[in-house]
Design a protein around this motif. Structure first.
Motif: not given
Lengths: 336, 336
Positions: A130-132, A190, A192-195, A197-198, A229-230, A232-233, A236
């Motif tokens: 997950m993104a930090s 493409d 990677i699960v949505g959660d 990607i960031a 969503g891709v 946008l993540s 970010h």
């Protein structure tokens, strides 16, 4: 990664867009591409000579590159005989599809027999955290788009080439299969699960020297309702200091749907608004036009966008991205 | 799906947030929950009696529900003995973690031996298409949030309950593991690749009768920099007519990161702006407060948000969501 020289497999594609990986490789690594292999019903050519496997191997080929793409990312069973022939001739296989070579029993068996490598480039096979959301050192530029397939990768590669030509320290960061083939590294977002990607975008452009630039290949469009969503993540996670909006001015509808292509201004506005969350200083530094299909007056189109946006407007194929780099110097983002 | 009654497994969790699935099940399906099983170092209780397996089976238990959650979605190996004991007693196992029961050899072997079902609820195991972005018939309401875990599922379930009590035709649509456990159907968006989340949201709320409402459980926050792509794609795929902003007023930082929680107004604004892409008539119909930790004057807080937003502000735990439904009637979104 992929060992050159390359034998490009165009399979059975019917249009140039479906041969994006082969055409991209040829453009950016022409010296590494020696021949093409096409199925009888293929309607596209890269312009390279058609060669058979033995001839390609005699001319030094090391890797058989599946140089096509399709909507599902599927390895078609009709291609297996071509892949197996290449393996039998001792060629590594590079695959950017979502389907994995490693999941096809007969391909794995053949590769084990001849000792060649199977490269499933779209799958990182590393855990994506997950993104930090921590600020990282170094500078970042992201290309964004008004649609899919409108020049984001090409623009990022050109900016990276032009920065290097000026002696600047920079790295192109690939986020899709073709970019990974061209640059030899990257992360295909493409798969990677949505959660995560960031988090993937953070992995892709880690901490770096203060004056180092990561030039990050954008994906899709933040205003494409099927995929927003891709990007946008990616925005970010990339926390870019600068972005360039890529646009294909003749397209009426976004790819695959009936929604109209949004204006450059709407994509610029959404990117600035949403991008400020991880980089309050994000700014637009240019507009990149893909004019390959444009029949009108390119100069007039550029002037109009320049008046509206007050940033350089370039066609990277025609003129490169020097104007964008000059502008970045003028606003203090680049030195030299 | 999960056959009741349920035996809730709280494993070794240290706080109530990690027992969200068990606590959610107990709240919404109390009549189906008969006992809990806890590991020696567990620090949470649902208030249900602690029972052993034999006793739970005697009292009719049919399904052993793994009622906890953790950041990685991992099935911890320390839990296996508990799961295996439940299987030996003939209980189905319901699992909402990202890790699958079906991937654990000894669990699969035991289930085959006793003939129980292994339910990996977080995995739809159906192909998720790309979004078509076509407008669908029927009405949709989406809950959105200023952060993760601030009441989006609870609010959607309450609205759905309150709509049904008024004789309205509606369906709660779950997008996460706890919602799926409670409602017996849904699609966990956090196991879907980024490109397909809008497509998953389309699958979840298909064409329906003109006056039918889907009440869709939101995920995360469109302003959470680690995960914003998921709620954005859920928003686009859901094409909601109405949304409710859920907010926990005491939280200083968004979960897991140091970014401050955004104001309700920022989330409302971003949701309206981005949501118009697939539904030009999207509008905010309420604000839902989670005041469980709030020490101040709730009435004053509600008044202030109401003055600013001119929509009903409710705490669904205290008062339900009748005010939101009344407001929807007053603006012509609901009849009756």
């Amino acid at each position: 990664m992929m060992e050159p020289p390359f034998l490009l497999f165009l399979a059975d594609v019917q249009n140039a867009l479906s041969a994006k990986p082969a055409i991209g490789l040829l453009h950016w690594r022409r010296e590494n591409c020696i021949a093409q292999i096409r199925m009888p019903d293929c309607r596209v050519s890269t312009g390279l000579p058609d060669a058979d496997y033995a001839e390609a191997v005699r001319r030094g080929a090391k890797t058989f590159v599946i140089g096509v793409t399709n909507a599902g990312g599927q390895l078609k069973t009709e291609w297996y005989p071509y892949i197996l022939s290449a393996i039998d001739c001792g060629l590594d296989i590079a695959n950017g599809m979502r389907d994995r070579l490693r999941d096809v029993t007969e391909i794995v068996a053949a590769a084990n027999r001849t000792g060649v490598d199977l490269l499933d480039l779209r799958h990182a096979d590393i855990p994506i955290p997950m993104a930090s959301c921590r600020r990282r050192q170094g500078r970042r530029l992201l290309t964004v788009g008004t649609d899919c397939s409108c020049g984001k990768k090409f623009t990022a590669l050109t900016i990276s080439r032009d920065m290097k030509a000026r002696g600047l320290d920079c790295t192109f960061r690939a986020t899709g299969q073709t970019g990974i083939m061209i640059s030899g590294a990257g992360l295909a977002l493409d798969t990677i699960v949505g959660d995560c990607i960031a988090g993937g975008a953070e992995l892709l452009s880690p901490d770096n020297k203060h004056d180092h630039w990561d030039v990050i290949e954008g994906q899709g469009s933040i205003l494409h309702p099927a995929h927003a969503g891709v990007p946008l993540s990616l925005l970010h996670g990339s926390q870019p200091d600068a972005f360039v909006v890529c646009h294909e001015p003749t397209r009426r509808h976004m790819r695959g749907i009936t929604h109209p292509v949004p204006p450059v201004a709407a994509v610029r506005d959404a990117t600035e608004r949403m991008g400020r969350l991880t980089n309050p200083n994000i700014r637009c530094v240019g507009i990149s036009l893909n004019t390959s299909e444009f029949q009108g007056d390119i100069f007039q189109l550029k002037q109009q966008l320049h008046r509206e946006h007050e940033v350089p407007v370039v066609d990277p194929v025609i003129e490169g991205t020097g104007d964008i780099l000059n502008y970045m110097c003028s606003i203090g983002l680049l030195t030299g």
